[in-house]
Design an enzyme around this catalytic site. Sequence first.
Site, PDB file in Angstrom:
ATOM      1  N   TYR A   1      38.825 212.661  71.613  1.00 44.67           N
ATOM      2  CA  TYR A   1      38.853 212.032  70.288  1.00 44.67           C
ATOM      3  C   TYR A   1      39.055 213.079  69.202  1.00 44.67           C
ATOM      4  O   TYR A   1      39.890 212.907  68.296  1.00 44.67           O
ATOM      5  CB  TYR A   1      37.558 211.254  70.044  1.00 44.67           C
TER       6      TYR A   1
ATOM      7  N   LYS B   1      42.293 213.441  66.491  1.00 45.73           N
ATOM      8  CA  LYS B   1      42.133 213.442  65.030  1.00 45.73           C
ATOM      9  C   LYS B   1      42.685 214.742  64.420  1.00 45.73           C
ATOM     10  O   LYS B   1      43.290 214.736  63.347  1.00 45.73           O
ATOM     11  CB  LYS B   1      40.667 213.259  64.655  1.00 45.73           C
TER      12      LYS B   1
ATOM     13  N   LEU C   1      34.953 201.138  57.680  1.00 48.11           N
ATOM     14  CA  LEU C   1      35.391 201.809  56.464  1.00 48.11           C
ATOM     15  C   LEU C   1      36.575 201.100  55.830  1.00 48.11           C
ATOM     16  O   LEU C   1      36.626 200.915  54.609  1.00 48.11           O
ATOM     17  CB  LEU C   1      35.762 203.265  56.765  1.00 48.11           C
TER      18      LEU C   1
END
Length: 375
Positions: free
Chosen positions: A156, A160, A17
């Site tokens: 994870y 985040k 990205l």
Amino acid sequence: MSLAGVKCLVTGAGGFLGQTIVCQLLGENLAEVRALDKAFSSETLQRFADLKSTTLLTIMKGDIRDTSFLRKAVHGISLVIHSACIIDFLGEVEKRVLWDINVAGTQLLLEMSLLHDVKYFIYTSSLEVTGPNRKGDPIYDGDEDSIYQVTNGFPYAETKREAEKAVLELDGLPLKDGSSFVTCALRSMYLYGEGSSFLLKHVDEAILNNKVFSRMSQKEALVNPVYVGNAAWAHVQAAKAMRNPEKGKQIRGRFYYIADDTPHFSYADFNHELAKELGFGVEPKLAMPLTMLYCYALLLEIVSFLLRPFVRYVPSFNRHLLTLLNTPFTFSFKKAQRDFGYKPRYSWEEAKQRTGRWIAEVTLERAASLKSRKV
């Protein structure tokens, strides 16, 4: 509002990205784009060079946990797009490392940004901040106001969630020039497109399986992937809106789901949709009932735990991954459309064609390499 004359730092600029964000920013007449990552492939650097932009592009190789490096990176910058993180769905990365980079790295970048009067900060979040939860509760066409029971989950997702919280909580802090810090977070759906390492992994596996994608997701477990070019464009549009006095008030301190017009598929059927014109197939059903797959995943996790004192064994799938792949989880991007004018840059047909061409290009190369390795 344009970005002309702005100096911007993009972290994770060597990633899937991040490099797409950099490429799009180079077409927006900025004064400078600083591309930060620990490493850049030769292909990525060539991609940047091929654009021949008038915008100054500064490549910065370094660690997001390095204070002196970050201080240099943000000096003179007015906009930060923070897309750097470690993505881990299988537990391959130690939890300490995940927190050190995804959370502590974000907090350090925020600290340096405030110290140097950075005005705008966009955080690339993840759908996993929302879920699915451990129970696999579904969401159909959800939005930012949807109520969902979030449970403590995989490391994870936790990192985040914590990093996003840190970013949004700092919105509105006063800066030295009398203005205030403006932040927002963009929760992208599953990203696909040219250069996707996840898609490439599935293509590799399919090639070794006579060009048939394995099925780990039920047909009814619908999700709505987003093309990487559209996810990147959402970051550019959010950055423009932040600099607009009216729109900036609407989006500051908020998170947004980012999707596009890609049809809803299960993960397995989506892989097939992208590659079926190249002769790829997909397994018609799961290898065993989903309940049995969960039991098998639990067994593999127990084996991994028992072996931990002697050897690090990471199973190829776990219960968390099975939940991700088999929970209907779709979201609308209407709020992003309404608040900061997000509009997908690429249609579904164009995104599919672009991705299909890339799959075609890599298939011949990967097939020859994988077959020789198999022999």
